[in-house]
Design an enzyme around this catalytic site. Structure first.
Site, PDB file in Angstrom:
ATOM      1  N   HIS A   6     -58.747 -46.713  -2.186  1.00  0.00           N
ATOM      2  CA  HIS A   6     -57.698 -47.741  -2.234  1.00  0.00           C
ATOM      3  C   HIS A   6     -58.258 -49.157  -2.307  1.00  0.00           C
ATOM      4  CE1 HIS A   6     -54.633 -44.918  -2.043  1.00  0.00           C
ATOM      5  NE2 HIS A   6     -54.167 -45.085  -0.819  1.00  0.00           N
ATOM      6  N   HIS A  57     -63.398 -40.987  -5.040  1.00  0.00           N
ATOM      7  CA  HIS A  57     -62.937 -40.071  -6.088  1.00  0.00           C
ATOM      8  C   HIS A  57     -63.107 -40.746  -7.443  1.00  0.00           C
ATOM      9  CE1 HIS A  57     -59.396 -37.240  -7.436  1.00  0.00           C
ATOM     10  NE2 HIS A  57     -60.403 -37.229  -8.280  1.00  0.00           N
ATOM     11  N   HIS A 111     -56.363 -34.925   3.615  1.00  0.00           N
ATOM     12  CA  HIS A 111     -55.178 -35.310   2.862  1.00  0.00           C
ATOM     13  C   HIS A 111     -53.976 -35.543   3.773  1.00  0.00           C
ATOM     14  CE1 HIS A 111     -52.618 -36.080  -0.510  1.00  0.00           C
ATOM     15  NE2 HIS A 111     -53.699 -36.059  -1.272  1.00  0.00           N
ATOM     16  N   ARG A 156     -62.046 -40.595 -10.744  1.00  0.00           N
ATOM     17  CA  ARG A 156     -61.013 -39.902 -11.512  1.00  0.00           C
ATOM     18  C   ARG A 156     -61.310 -40.018 -13.001  1.00  0.00           C
ATOM     19  NH1 ARG A 156     -56.261 -38.773  -8.257  1.00  0.00           N
ATOM     20  NH2 ARG A 156     -55.357 -38.021 -10.185  1.00  0.00           N
ATOM     21  N   GLU A 216     -65.736 -37.093  -4.759  1.00  0.00           N
ATOM     22  CA  GLU A 216     -64.618 -36.208  -5.131  1.00  0.00           C
ATOM     23  C   GLU A 216     -64.452 -36.262  -6.629  1.00  0.00           C
ATOM     24  OE1 GLU A 216     -60.573 -36.925  -3.820  1.00  0.00           O
ATOM     25  OE2 GLU A 216     -61.385 -37.022  -1.811  1.00  0.00           O
ATOM     26  N   ARG A 273     -58.880 -44.892 -12.638  1.00  0.00           N
ATOM     27  CA  ARG A 273     -57.846 -45.846 -12.206  1.00  0.00           C
ATOM     28  C   ARG A 273     -58.280 -46.686 -11.002  1.00  0.00           C
ATOM     29  NH1 ARG A 273     -53.439 -41.758  -9.522  1.00  0.00           N
ATOM     30  NH2 ARG A 273     -53.583 -40.750 -11.548  1.00  0.00           N
ATOM     31  N   ASN A 283     -62.269 -42.275   3.019  1.00  0.00           N
ATOM     32  CA  ASN A 283     -62.056 -42.389   1.569  1.00  0.00           C
ATOM     33  C   ASN A 283     -61.673 -43.835   1.251  1.00  0.00           C
ATOM     34  OD1 ASN A 283     -60.552 -42.563  -0.889  1.00  0.00           O
ATOM     35  ND2 ASN A 283     -60.483 -40.340  -0.964  1.00  0.00           N
ATOM     36  N   GLU A 289     -62.844 -27.580   1.741  1.00  0.00           N
ATOM     37  CA  GLU A 289     -62.041 -28.610   2.392  1.00  0.00           C
ATOM     38  C   GLU A 289     -60.601 -28.128   2.339  1.00  0.00           C
ATOM     39  OE1 GLU A 289     -62.747 -32.767   1.542  1.00  0.00           O
ATOM     40  OE2 GLU A 289     -60.665 -33.280   2.000  1.00  0.00           O
ATOM     41  N   THR A 315     -54.121 -36.419  -5.179  1.00  0.00           N
ATOM     42  CA  THR A 315     -54.419 -35.012  -5.450  1.00  0.00           C
ATOM     43  C   THR A 315     -53.305 -34.117  -4.896  1.00  0.00           C
ATOM     44  OG1 THR A 315     -56.696 -35.673  -5.051  1.00  0.00           O
ATOM     45  CG2 THR A 315     -56.277 -33.320  -5.342  1.00  0.00           C
TER      46      THR A 315
HETATM   47  N1  PXP Z   1     -59.683 -35.133   0.685  1.00  0.00           N
HETATM   48  C1  PXP Z   1     -59.412 -34.976  -0.634  1.00  0.00           C
HETATM   49  C2  PXP Z   1     -60.056 -33.842  -1.339  1.00  0.00           C
HETATM   50  C3  PXP Z   1     -58.559 -35.868  -1.311  1.00  0.00           C
HETATM   51  O1  PXP Z   1     -58.296 -35.685  -2.622  1.00  0.00           O
HETATM   52  C4  PXP Z   1     -58.035 -36.972  -0.612  1.00  0.00           C
HETATM   53  C5  PXP Z   1     -57.199 -37.980  -1.345  1.00  0.00           C
HETATM   54  O2  PXP Z   1     -57.989 -38.650  -2.270  1.00  0.00           O
HETATM   55  C6  PXP Z   1     -58.355 -37.104   0.745  1.00  0.00           C
HETATM   56  C7  PXP Z   1     -59.159 -36.159   1.373  1.00  0.00           C
HETATM   57  C8  PXP Z   1     -57.838 -38.241   1.558  1.00  0.00           C
HETATM   58  O3  PXP Z   1     -56.447 -38.181   1.619  1.00  0.00           O
HETATM   59  P1  PXP Z   1     -55.628 -39.408   2.206  1.00  0.00           P
HETATM   60  O4  PXP Z   1     -55.912 -40.582   1.327  1.00  0.00           O
HETATM   61  O5  PXP Z   1     -54.216 -38.945   2.125  1.00  0.00           O
HETATM   62  O6  PXP Z   1     -56.110 -39.622   3.616  1.00  0.00           O
END
Ligand code: PXP
Length: 239
Positions: A9, A42, A189, A44, A69, A48, A6, A150, A100
């Site tokens: 960031h 993602h 997550h 959003r 996402e 953001r 992901n 997931e 999330t």
């Molecule tokens: N999976 C989903 C559905 C998420 O919402 C997120 C966070 O955006 C992640 C995975 C990745 O989580 P993390 O950034 O904590 O590794």
């Protein structure tokens, strides 16, 4: 086991300064070079971090399958139907949250989720639902036609060590249950190198989606090089 990275960031940093860099597309290309199997971003509702244009570029200009996402929101579903990412992961979304929080309330939104799963699936997009590992929720995912879930690993990953076994057991049972019903099982997550050992005990996992910890580690792995590079450039000074 496959790794999805992901890269939200990277866009968060870019948006913090309003610059054009760092570009999440460059991050995706590096992830591919390192051997990652997919890219998660993602989009959003408040935009953001990731912007609409990022999603189009991530789909067209890099090689890894894109896992988009998003909230179960009409305007974002429309974007997904235009972009046609390989996968869409529907997540709950609140504007004020930092990330999330919790899984989708599938039972509370059966009809609208069913419609979204159907229209995205019809467009050839694999749809996964981001859920807590509870049997009733997982059964509801199956009922509305989801082929992928997931599992939200946040509670386990963020828990104190003494609380983890119970939460891991729930994830293991959830994965077994979803698999028995014929659904593909992903997880994500809060996963980092410290808590990964437990996560790897969950059966039937297809893909782990990891963001925060990978990008954080990348900062420290890269900081020394970045300072050396800048020093070298500064040393060109001969005034
Ligand atoms: N999976 C989903 C559905 C998420 O919402 C997120 C966070 O955006 C992640 C995975 C990745 O989580 P993390 O950034 O904590 O590794």
């Amino acid at each position: 086991m496959r790794l999805g990275v992901n890269i939200d960031h990277v866009a968060t940093l870019r948006e913090a300064r309003g610059t054009v860099y760092p570009d999440p597309l460059d991050a995706a290309i590096l992830c591919a070079r390192a051997g990652a199997h997919s890219i998660t971003a993602h989009l959003r509702e408040d935009r953001r971090h990731i912007q609409d244009d990022d999603i189009f570029r991530l789909k067209e200009l890099q090689t890894l399958p894109l896992n988009l996402e998003m909230a179960n929101d009409e305007s974002i579903i429309e974007i997904a139907l235009n972009v046609k990412p390989a996968e869409v992961c529907l997540v709950p979304e609140k504007r004020q949250e930092l990330t999330t929080e919790g899984g989708l309330d599938v039972i509370g939104h059966l009809e609208s989720l069913k419609d979204s799963v159907a229209s995205l699936t019809e467009a050839g997009i694999e749809v996964s639902l981001f859920v807590e590992p509870h049997e009733m929720t997982l059964a509801a995912c199956k009922d509305i036609g989801a082929k992928v879930v997931e599992l939200h690993t946040g509670a386990y990953c963020d828990a104190e060590p003494q609380d983890r076994p119970v939460l891991l057991e729930q994830l293991i049972r959830g994965a077994d249950f979803a698999h028995e019903m014929g659904m593909k099982v992903n997880a994500g997550h809060g996963i980092n190198l410290e808590n990964l050992g437990g996560i790897l005990c969950i059966p039937h996992l297809h893909t782990l989606n990891i963001g925060h910890s990978v990008i954080c580690r990348a900062l420290f792995h890269g900081l020394e090089n970045a300072v050396s590079e800048m020093l070298e450039a500064v040393m060109e000074y001969n005034g």
